[in-house]
Design a protein around this motif. Structure first.
Motif, PDB file in Angstrom:
ATOM      1  N   THR A 136       0.857  -1.170   0.000  1.00 38.32           N
ATOM      2  CA  THR A 136       0.000   0.000   0.000  1.00 38.32           C
ATOM      3  C   THR A 136       0.896   1.223   0.000  1.00 38.32           C
ATOM      4  OG1 THR A 136      -1.905   1.056   1.083  1.00 38.32           O
ATOM      5  CG2 THR A 136      -0.188   0.216   2.524  1.00 38.32           C
ATOM      6  N   GLY A 157      -3.094   0.950   5.416  1.00 35.07           N
ATOM      7  CA  GLY A 157      -3.421   2.229   4.792  1.00 35.07           C
ATOM      8  C   GLY A 157      -4.500   2.972   5.557  1.00 35.07           C
ATOM      9  N   ASP A 158      -5.527   2.245   6.006  1.00 30.12           N
ATOM     10  CA  ASP A 158      -6.597   2.875   6.791  1.00 30.12           C
ATOM     11  C   ASP A 158      -6.065   3.395   8.124  1.00 30.12           C
ATOM     12  OD1 ASP A 158      -8.421   2.325   4.803  1.00 30.12           O
ATOM     13  OD2 ASP A 158      -9.240   0.527   5.789  1.00 30.12           O
ATOM     14  N   ALA A 159      -5.177   2.628   8.752  1.00 25.91           N
ATOM     15  CA  ALA A 159      -4.626   3.048  10.036  1.00 25.91           C
ATOM     16  C   ALA A 159      -3.761   4.297   9.875  1.00 25.91           C
ATOM     17  CB  ALA A 159      -3.815   1.912  10.657  1.00 25.91           C
ATOM     18  N   TRP A 160      -3.024   4.396   8.760  1.00 28.67           N
ATOM     19  CA  TRP A 160      -2.221   5.595   8.480  1.00 28.67           C
ATOM     20  C   TRP A 160      -3.120   6.827   8.400  1.00 28.67           C
ATOM     21  CZ3 TRP A 160       2.940   6.876   7.764  1.00 28.67           C
ATOM     22  CH2 TRP A 160       3.206   8.087   7.117  1.00 28.67           C
ATOM     23  N   ARG A 161      -4.231   6.698   7.700  1.00 29.41           N
ATOM     24  CA  ARG A 161      -5.121   7.837   7.495  1.00 29.41           C
ATOM     25  C   ARG A 161      -5.961   8.138   8.734  1.00 29.41           C
ATOM     26  NH1 ARG A 161      -4.765   5.331   2.475  1.00 29.41           N
ATOM     27  NH2 ARG A 161      -6.310   3.748   3.033  1.00 29.41           N
ATOM     28  N   SER A 162      -6.196   7.132   9.569  1.00 31.93           N
ATOM     29  CA  SER A 162      -7.070   7.335  10.726  1.00 31.93           C
ATOM     30  C   SER A 162      -6.496   8.336  11.713  1.00 31.93           C
ATOM     31  CB  SER A 162      -7.332   6.000  11.438  1.00 31.93           C
ATOM     32  OG  SER A 162      -6.155   5.509  12.062  1.00 31.93           O
ATOM     33  N   LEU A 213      -4.580  -3.192   3.225  1.00 29.64           N
ATOM     34  CA  LEU A 213      -5.657  -2.202   3.283  1.00 29.64           C
ATOM     35  C   LEU A 213      -5.809  -1.635   4.684  1.00 29.64           C
ATOM     36  CD1 LEU A 213      -8.365  -3.991   1.092  1.00 29.64           C
ATOM     37  CD2 LEU A 213      -6.958  -2.027   0.445  1.00 29.64           C
ATOM     38  N   GLU A 214      -5.707  -2.494   5.688  1.00 28.44           N
ATOM     39  CA  GLU A 214      -5.846  -2.047   7.079  1.00 28.44           C
ATOM     40  C   GLU A 214      -4.719  -1.090   7.468  1.00 28.44           C
ATOM     41  OE1 GLU A 214      -8.359  -2.480   8.828  1.00 28.44           O
ATOM     42  OE2 GLU A 214      -9.377  -4.324   8.228  1.00 28.44           O
ATOM     43  N   GLU A 254      -6.061  -5.280  13.709  1.00 28.62           N
ATOM     44  CA  GLU A 254      -7.231  -5.775  12.998  1.00 28.62           C
ATOM     45  C   GLU A 254      -7.036  -7.229  12.565  1.00 28.62           C
ATOM     46  OE1 GLU A 254     -10.107  -4.187  12.786  1.00 28.62           O
ATOM     47  OE2 GLU A 254      -9.130  -2.634  14.008  1.00 28.62           O
ATOM     48  N   ASN A 313      -5.754  -7.932   2.765  1.00 26.57           N
ATOM     49  CA  ASN A 313      -6.552  -7.201   3.738  1.00 26.57           C
ATOM     50  C   ASN A 313      -5.665  -6.441   4.717  1.00 26.57           C
ATOM     51  OD1 ASN A 313      -8.976  -8.099   2.660  1.00 26.57           O
ATOM     52  ND2 ASN A 313      -9.120  -9.854   4.055  1.00 26.57           N
TER      53      ASN A 313
END
Length: 426
Positions: free
Chosen positions: A213, A416-421, A413-414, A245, A410
């Motif tokens: 990612t 990348g989501d954690a970076w943005r969170s 993806l998690e 996650e 997955n």
């Protein structure tokens, strides 16, 4: 005659002990088309290879094994065996690239030849092509491994200044005193307690999976300033969030003692990034997977890494390597192989973070759009994370054991989501 350091030799010994391991590092450059003919790339490499003499040397064992192997010149290097071409299966998208990356990075190198190779990948989607650069870890660490870029790439901008201290590394780690090193050794000793059984350790099957990612660095400037954290803190926090996650999806408890990561720390002096060899020490840090809140997670990472530096863990690693170099080689060899056969239960994963080129690269006039890094896994470590910057982007490359970690996409993806969170969670 230059001989391998204890650390460089350890990467060879690890392959000897574990037939499922392949201690090769590398990265895939994705470039705009059209793809050049492989002979064009060979001609380019041939013209520049003299600038990196180590890439024209092979490993030569000593007589009777009484001394460490040495680097020996190969005057008749067969470039056709080092620069090859490979077709990416149609349609050449993300899934096909990831599968081929996993396959290629699990292929061991022939130790009778110099330990590097470059492969032209054709058939990528959107008319693009790839250039996979591989270097054995015995030849280079993550920082010096990027020296192969000088052989195949040109910079579109002015020559980069020496890179700043890369996230998670400390070039030229000074051994301030024996007292500091002793404190660091105590900290390392405490970090060698086994992780809980909720972790991810276990035997490897030899096959690999790969996923990646990419995220932006500039977008984090505000949160870094507000929280007083670094890019590396955000990197480790994002990986921790992704692993949290993963544990939850597997029905496991993400407690504070579940996952410990090995953090390579560069011990290079300034200006030696392109020199071959392994000049690296380490820190061992628990990952704060117990925190659901992204801000609490990144602050926990910052506190833990700062504490490890204050405890002089990196300095202790430098001293321990120096002491290993004083041992008779047969003693070192037997000790390494004995230790590598023990089922380690302390390190769950490895996280490398290397500063890549800050200006755009080209190869034969084609611009490089992405650089995707790869880190090897071995010794019951089923997941490894390689992070490489290119310009203002960071790529997280994930190497996983194929059987035990089929959900690596997955996980990417998690992360990348954690970076943005953390950008919206503060």
């Amino acid at each position: 005659m230059e001989r391998l350091s204890p650390l460089s030799y350890a990467f060879l010994a690890a392959e000897d002990v574990d037939p499922t391991s392949c201690l090769v590092i590398g990265s895939l450059a994705v470039l705009d088309g059209p793809a050049p003919h492989v002979d064009e790339v060979r001609a380019l490499v041939a013209s520049r290879l003299p600038t990196v003499p180590r890439y024209q040397q092979r490993i030569a064992p000593s007589r009777l094994g009484l001394r460490a192997p040495s680097w020996q010149d190969v005057p008749d290097l067969e470039l056709r065996r080092h620069v090859t071409v490979r077709q990416v299966p149609a349609p050449g998208g993300r899934a096909e690239v990831a599968a081929l990356m996993a396959e290629a990075m699990a292929e061991r190198m022939d130790r009778d030849r110099p330990l590097w190779d470059v492969t032209v990948w054709t058939g990528l989607a959107d008319g693009r092509w790839g250039l996979l650069s591989r270097v054995h870890h015995a030849l280079a660490d993550g920082v010096s491994g990027t020296g192969l870029y000088r052989v195949v790439f040109d910079s579109e901008g002015p020559a980069d200044e020496p890179p700043p201290t890369p996230p998670g590394t400390a070039p030229g780690v000074p051994v301030r005193s024996l007292v500091a090193a002793a404190r660091g050794a105590l900290a390392l000793g405490a970090a060698l307690l086994p992780v809980t059984r909720e972790g991810l350790l276990g035997p490897l099957d030899g096959a690999r999976r790969y996923a990646w990612t990419e995220v932006g660095i500039a977008e984090t400037e505000g949160v870094r300033r507000e929280l007083g954290v670094t890019v590396n803190d955000l990197v480790l926090s994002a990986i921790s969030g992704g692993l949290r996650e993963l544990l939850l999806e597997r029905g496991r408890q993400p407690d504070a003692h579940a996952l410990r990561t090995l953090l390579p720390v560069s011990s290079r002096a300034p200006g030696t990034a392109g020199h071959p060899g392994n000049e690296v020490t380490l820190m061992l840090s628990m990952l704060p997977v117990e925190h659901d809140d992204p801000v609490a997670r990144v602050l926990a990472v910052h506190e833990r890494v700062t504490s490890l530096r204050r405890a002089h863990e990196p300095e202790a690693g430098v001293v321990l390597q120096a002491l290993a170099g004083l041992l008779p080689f047969p003693v070192l060899d037997r000790g390494l192989r004995w230790g590598l056969r023990l089922p380690q239960q302390q390190i769950s994963t490895v996280t490398t973070n290397v500063p890549g080129p800050r200006t755009p690269l080209t190869c034969l006039g084609r611009p490089v759009r992405h650089l995707l890094p790869v880190v090897p896994i071995a010794d019951r470590v089923r997941l490894g994370f390689a992070v490489l910057s290119y310009g203002d982007r960071l790529a997280f490359g994930i190497t996983a054991d194929a059987t035990s970690t089929p959900d690596v996409d997955n996980l990417a993806l998690e992360i990348g989501d954690a970076w943005r969170s953390v950008l919206v969670g503060r």
